[in-house]
Motif scaffolding. Structure first.
Motif: not given
Ligand code: HPA
Length: 275
Positions: A170-171, A174-175, A177, A179
């Protein structure tokens, strides 16, 4: 000690004699990541056909070999080309590579695949982190005499996909960009794609993505106490969700299109797991 276990031991010795490499992580390269290994200095390889008694993948686009390389600092064994149940191998053989990679020393299993989206919120090209699975439509790889050397007779399956690894994925997404969807993967035997009503059935059962691999591998790995994570590349919406008929070529092309992003997500995640 069962026959299957002896075969595993033999495969293990034959690999150990060829390359003294102790992987921390085992990575299964699904459709779209077929050439992933070529991005790293390869420290060794073992074509499946050179391991006695080993199942050899017959699917076009799936090359059959183990590749050994460091991803950052992490020693990794990659499976370039997996073995599918629909190829006609007994389930014991389908998961033999997983057991072998565990025996080589891998504690973490990173599963990837291409899958059909069952969840109407998904689109072709999405990535889905697998949070749980349904493997009830394929035989369990644990059927038959249990090898206590591998794991217990009745292993718990309440959390196959490791929560900490999920957090890392997840992290990382996110880092970058990217989805990252989340959901439940259901394995059907294939090789035919599903009918519209089979897809509807999968949705009613709570699945978000459907495919022909992975879940049986996760069962075998969980039996052996591996920490597991997985990402599906949603190569298409499953049958009946769009007007188009499905083809292997379409699945392959869609997976290839998002492969660069998939590669980055996998590479960064693996490094983050051991940081
Ligand atoms: N169904 C089953 N397996 C798949 C699919 C699908 O729609 N797409 C990619 N693998």
């Amino acid at each position: 000690m069962g026959q299957g276990y002896e075969k595993l031991q033999r495969c293990c010795e034959s690999c150990r004699n060829r390359i003294p490499f102790a992987p921390k992580l085992a990575l299964i390269l699904g459709s779209g990541l077929g050439d992933y290994a070529e991005n790293f200095p390869i420290e060794g390889e073992i074509p499946y056909q050179e391991i006695e008694g080993f199942p050899v993948s017959t699917v076009p686009g799936h090359r059959g070999r183990f590749v050994f390389a460091h991803i950052g600092q992490v020693p990794v064994v990659m499976m370039q080309g997996r073995v599918h149940y629909y190829e006609g191998y007994p389930m014991d053989d389908v998961v033999l590579p997983i057991r072998l990679m565990r025996k080589m020393g891998a504690e973490v299993l990173f599963l990837t695949n291409a899958a059909g989206g069952v969840n109407y919120e998904f689109q072709a090209g999405d990535f889905m982190m697998i949070t749980d699975q349904i493997s009830s439509f394929v035989p369990s790889p644990l059927i038959g005499p249990n090898s206590e050397e591998l794991g217990p007779r009745f292993p718990d399956m309440s959390q196959i996909y490791d929560r900490d690894l999920q957090e890392v994925l997840r992290d990382t997404a996110k880092n970058l960009g990217i989805t990252l969807r989340e959901g439940t993967y259901i394995q059907l035997t294939g090789p035919n794609f599903e009918t519209p009503h089979e897809v509807k059935m999968c949705r009613i059962l709570g699945a978000d993505a459907v495919g022909m691999s992975t879940a049986c591998e996760a069962v075998a790995a969980n039996h052996m106490g591996m920490k597991i994570c997985g990402i599906s590349c949603i190569s298409n919406l499953a049958c009946g969700m769009t007007e188009q008929p499905l083809s292997h070529q379409e699945v392959q092309e869609a997976a290839d299109r998002v492969a660069p992003l998939f590669r980055r997500l996998v590479t960064e995640s693996i490094q983050a797991m051991f940081r």
